[in-house]
Design an enzyme around this catalytic site. Structure first.
Site, mmCIF file in Angstrom:
data_model
loop_
_atom_site.group_PDB
_atom_site.id
_atom_site.type_symbol
_atom_site.label_atom_id
_atom_site.label_comp_id
_atom_site.label_asym_id
_atom_site.label_seq_id
_atom_site.Cartn_x
_atom_site.Cartn_y
_atom_site.Cartn_z
ATOM 1 N N TYR A 148 41.517 2.236 37.797
ATOM 2 C CA TYR A 148 41.427 0.774 37.830
ATOM 3 C C TYR A 148 40.907 0.303 39.191
ATOM 4 O O TYR A 148 40.011 -0.545 39.279
ATOM 5 C CB TYR A 148 42.830 0.226 37.551
ATOM 6 N N LYS A 174 37.539 -1.716 39.946
ATOM 7 C CA LYS A 174 37.623 -3.068 40.524
ATOM 8 C C LYS A 174 36.904 -3.143 41.868
ATOM 9 O O LYS A 174 36.327 -4.177 42.205
ATOM 10 C CB LYS A 174 39.092 -3.474 40.674
HETATM 11 N N1 LIG Z 1 47.454 -10.311 35.722
HETATM 12 C C1 LIG Z 1 47.275 -9.864 36.964
HETATM 13 O O1 LIG Z 1 48.165 -9.955 37.852
HETATM 14 C C2 LIG Z 1 45.984 -9.258 37.355
HETATM 15 C C3 LIG Z 1 45.881 -8.655 38.623
HETATM 16 C C4 LIG Z 1 44.648 -8.155 39.039
HETATM 17 C C5 LIG Z 1 43.567 -8.230 38.181
HETATM 18 N N2 LIG Z 1 43.714 -8.774 36.933
HETATM 19 C C6 LIG Z 1 42.538 -8.796 36.070
HETATM 20 O O2 LIG Z 1 42.444 -10.047 35.427
HETATM 21 C C7 LIG Z 1 41.766 -9.887 34.169
HETATM 22 C C8 LIG Z 1 42.583 -10.542 33.063
HETATM 23 O O3 LIG Z 1 43.766 -9.807 32.872
HETATM 24 P P1 LIG Z 1 45.122 -10.419 32.285
HETATM 25 O O4 LIG Z 1 46.163 -10.126 33.288
HETATM 26 O O5 LIG Z 1 44.912 -11.813 31.818
HETATM 27 O O6 LIG Z 1 45.407 -9.429 31.067
HETATM 28 P P2 LIG Z 1 45.284 -9.605 29.467
HETATM 29 O O7 LIG Z 1 45.538 -8.278 28.885
HETATM 30 O O8 LIG Z 1 46.150 -10.729 29.031
HETATM 31 O O9 LIG Z 1 43.779 -10.054 29.291
HETATM 32 C C9 LIG Z 1 42.698 -9.150 29.235
HETATM 33 C C10 LIG Z 1 41.937 -9.409 27.966
HETATM 34 O O10 LIG Z 1 40.770 -8.568 27.934
HETATM 35 C C11 LIG Z 1 40.574 -8.181 26.573
HETATM 36 N N3 LIG Z 1 39.763 -6.962 26.513
HETATM 37 C C12 LIG Z 1 40.158 -5.702 26.802
HETATM 38 N N4 LIG Z 1 39.142 -4.848 26.597
HETATM 39 C C13 LIG Z 1 38.095 -5.579 26.177
HETATM 40 C C14 LIG Z 1 36.753 -5.250 25.821
HETATM 41 N N5 LIG Z 1 36.326 -3.982 25.830
HETATM 42 N N6 LIG Z 1 35.913 -6.268 25.463
HETATM 43 C C15 LIG Z 1 36.353 -7.552 25.430
HETATM 44 N N7 LIG Z 1 37.630 -7.910 25.736
HETATM 45 C C16 LIG Z 1 38.472 -6.941 26.118
HETATM 46 C C17 LIG Z 1 41.973 -7.959 26.041
HETATM 47 O O11 LIG Z 1 42.014 -8.004 24.621
HETATM 48 C C18 LIG Z 1 42.766 -9.084 26.706
HETATM 49 O O12 LIG Z 1 42.870 -10.231 25.893
HETATM 50 C C19 LIG Z 1 41.564 -8.381 34.004
HETATM 51 O O13 LIG Z 1 40.275 -8.029 34.442
HETATM 52 C C20 LIG Z 1 42.603 -7.775 34.932
HETATM 53 O O14 LIG Z 1 42.272 -6.489 35.344
HETATM 54 C C21 LIG Z 1 44.895 -9.275 36.495
#
Ligand SMILES: NC(=O)c1ccc[n+]([C@@H]2O[C@H](COP(=O)([O-])OP(=O)(O)OC[C@H]3O[C@@H](n4cnc5c(N)ncnc54)[C@H](O)[C@@H]3O)[C@@H](O)[C@H]2O)c1
Length: 286
Positions: A164, A168
């Site tokens: 990851y 990233k």
């Molecule tokens: N939540 C956090 O604290 C956090 C921290 C750092 C980074 N992020 C990043 O933020 C972004 C959103 O994450 P989140 O926390 O809302 O999680 P989440 O799981 O709620 O949202 C991610 C979404 O991406 C969709 N997805 C996964 N693979 C896919 C694909 N191949 N094609 C299209 N859609 C796809 C999933 O179905 C999901 O709805 C991600 O990139 C995650 O890595 C989140």
């Protein structure tokens, strides 16, 4: 008038978590939204997109305009279709938020090739797949704004997140190149490092922070990034943890330069304070 009146936004992974909040807020601000999500489990092992269909419906029932797109961003052909969907439905595209993501947390030695490939495929390759055609279109059509999602793990490291973090950090590097290449075409590029309580993090965040860092708290800062309010900024990285907003930047030490000589190990040892920065402790995200 909303801040995004007349704009068209593509948001990947907008079926839940952060992406859903961006979609709902952008729509409330007047944007027409392509709500993309492939669906499935947080580790990307299964598929099915009912949540994203529901987000598009929710926007339409509130009087906004949105279409659902179920492309897997890791698949180049399907990702190309995202631009086509936006153009067919709304005629143009002004905003892209690359947000889709999965996690397969394991210590480095336990990270099998299949886990590594799956994570890099969705995050890094997915960002490339979706952005390339959109960037090309924006270049020929007056510009736009792209927000790429990195992570504090990618920039600072985190135990158990080698695949990851690598993906990233790659997105962070890509974003800088896109900001440089997009500048003369009016394409602004941001990188976003979010921290919020979603299905990806609900078991990782301490309970007192999990309650505070709800995903809707981050959405206005992302609205700032994609709206004219942030013009002419580009190439910047914002960390958003709940309501806290802070820029993240690389810093350089003062530097040691031995004139025309090739530096020796002893010179490096003797000039430690000119080469290295003082230890400042961890970044305070809270
Ligand atoms: N939540 C956090 O604290 C956090 C921290 C750092 C980074 N992020 C990043 O933020 C972004 C959103 O994450 P989140 O926390 O809302 O999680 P989440 O799981 O709620 O949202 C991610 C979404 O991406 C969709 N997805 C996964 N693979 C896919 C694909 N191949 N094609 C299209 N859609 C796809 C999933 O179905 C999901 O709805 C991600 O990139 C995650 O890595 C989140």
């Amino acid at each position: 008038m909303g801040m995004l009146e007349g704009k068209v936004a593509i948001i990947t992974g907008a079926g839940g978590g952060l992406g859903r909040e961006y979609a709902l807020l952008f729509s409330r601000e007047g944007a027409k939204v392509v709500v993309n999500d492939f669906g499935g489990s947080p580790d990307g092992r299964s598929e099915g997109s009912p949540a994203a269909v529901a987000v598009a419906k929710e926007i339409r029932s509130a009087g906004g305009e949105a279409i659902f797109n179920g492309a897997d961003v890791g698949d180049a052909g399907q990702a190309q279709g995202l631009l086509r969907s936006a153009l067919d439905a709304f005629g143009h595209v002004d905003i892209l938020v690359n947000n889709a993501g999965i996690l397969r947390d394991k210590s480095f030695v336990k990270t099998e090739e299949a886990d590594w490939d799956a994570v890099v495929r969705v995050h890094l390759k997915g960002t490339y797949n979706v952005t390339r055609p959109v960037f090309a279109w924006m270049k020929d059509n007056g510009g736009g704004v792209i927000v790429n999602t990195t992570s504090a793990s990618g920039l600072l490291g985190n135990f158990g997140q080698s695949s990851y973090a690598a993906a990233k950090a790659g997105i962070w590097g890509l974003s800088h190149v896109l900001a440089i290449e997009g500048a003369k075409f009016g394409i602004r590029v941001w990188t976003l490092a979010p921290t919020a309580t979603t299905r990806l993090t609900q078991d990782l965040l301490p309970p007192e922070l999990a309650a505070k860092w709800q995903p809707h708290r981050l959405a206005p800062a992302v609205l700032y990034m994609v709206s004219d309010a942030s013009k002419p900024l580009t190439g910047k990285t914002l960390s958003l943890s709940g309501s806290k907003i802070q820029e993240l930047k690389l810093v350089a030490g003062p530097g040691y330069w031995p004139g025309d000589e090739t530096p020796t190990v002893q010179q490096i040892v003797d000039n430690f304070d000119k080469i290295f920065l003082p230890e400042t402790g961890p970044i305070d995200f809270v």
